[in-house]
Write an enzyme that holds these catalytic residues in place. Structure first.
Site: not given
Ligand code: PBG
Length: 324
Positions: A193, A246
């Site tokens: 991520k 991601k």
């Molecule tokens: C946070 C989380 C995020 C997303 C999914 N879970 C945002 C972040 O890490 O700040 C983002 C998903 C998206 O942008 O569609 N645990």
């Protein structure tokens, strides 16, 4: 003469030689929910809604009827319930456990995935617990994540999905789930991520942006690829059932690389910013929304994703029904 174009001559032949399929069965629909009785359109994400419990159950039912096998839940938590210890994340009467129970009662065959991370519940907006100096506390966070995952498991979640990027959490979550005999509950780990600019609209939807600093001490540097392979090996060794990359499109190379080194199923998250780039360009009349969304999602499958989390899931299912 060798002529590759022969294999592209008719739709029928193109169908025979097609290497990658995109069907509703590959899609996971992310859904936002909140405590209220109203279904609120999300200003930062056109086409998405912050659902009431009743609205959520109805929306999930519609998605399921369209052939989408799974949803993943993201809660908007009232500011008054956010604390530095994030206790609301494992409140057995909290929004998520009640939503899981309602969904499983109404749609027993729908796969319910829950996000495991502290940011919606954290007064600091971070995915982990934060000390007085602003340092993210890895190991105490992992203990909190285990409590959160057990809360979801007890409520009936099928898959828990840690999106926090703390070290060691997959092994700890597996052990916690197994210790309560939740041996059949899967872990879909956010393996690679990245600290991406593409999450802005999502944070707007949940009002979950970090109150200070950024997420770069836990989310990955977009410049790094080998590091993603290292994370993948660790998550596999720690017992993850599904690995995730991601965002998706800027990281197709990462998806492809991880595909080469693990037998595990792979998920990719086509995130809020990726969705909005398509939506915004389409709203301006500059691109064809359906064609671009289908091309992007097919490319994510081609790069190695077995499943895709996407806000386009229902649209795709409908588009495929109208012109297969
Ligand atoms: C946070 C989380 C995020 C997303 C999914 N879970 C945002 C972040 O890490 O700040 C983002 C998903 C998206 O942008 O569609 N645990």
């Amino acid at each position: 003469m060798i002529r590759p174009r022969r294999n592209r001559r008719t739709e029928s032949i193109r169908g025979l030689v097609r290497e990658t399929e995109l069907t509703a069965s590959h899609l996971i629909l992310p859904l936002f929910l909140h405590e209220g009785d109203d279904d609120q359109p999300i200003a930062s994400m056109p086409g998405c809604t912050r659902w009431s419990l009743a609205g959520l159950v109805k929306e999930a039912g519609e998605a399921h009827a369209l052939g989408i096998p799974a949803i993943v839940l993201f809660p908007a938590i009232a500011e008054s319930l956010k604390t530095r210890a994030c206790e609301e994340a494992w409140n057995p009467d909290g929004l998520i456990p009640r939503a899981i129970a309602a969904l499983k009662a109404a749609h027993p065959r729908l796969t319910v995935i829950t996000d495991v991370a502290l940011d919606p519940y954290n007064a600091d907006g971070h995915d982990g617990l934060v000390d007085d100096n602003g340092i993210i506390l890895n190991d105490p966070t992992v203990i909190a994540l285990c409590q959160q995952a057990l809360c979801h498991a007890r409520a009936g979640a099928d898959i828990i999905s840690p999106s926090d990027m703390m070290d060691g959490r997959v092994a700890a979550l597996r052990a916690a789930l197994d210790s309560e005999n939740f041996t059949d509950i899967s872990i879909m780990s956010y393996t690679a991520k990245y600290a991406s600019a593409c999450y802005g609209p999502f944070r707007g939807a949940l009002d979950s942006a970090p109150k200070f600093g950024d997420k770069k001490t836990y989310q990955m540097d977009p410049a790094n690829g080998r590091e993603a392979e290292r994370e993948a090996r660790l998550d596999e060794a720690e017992g993850a059932d599904i690995l995730m990359v991601k965002p998706a499109l800027p990281y197709l190379d990462i998806l492809y690389r991880i595909r080469q080194i693990t037998p595990l199923p792979l998920a990719a998250y086509h995130v809020s910013g990726e969705y909005l780039m398509v939506k915004a360009a389409a709203a301006s009349g500059w691109i064809d929304e359906k064609k671009l969304a289908m091309e992007q999602l097919t490319s994510i499958r081609r790069a190695g994703a077995d499943m895709i989390l996407t806000y386009f899931a229902k649209d795709v299912a409908r588009w495929l029904q109208s012109s297969p």
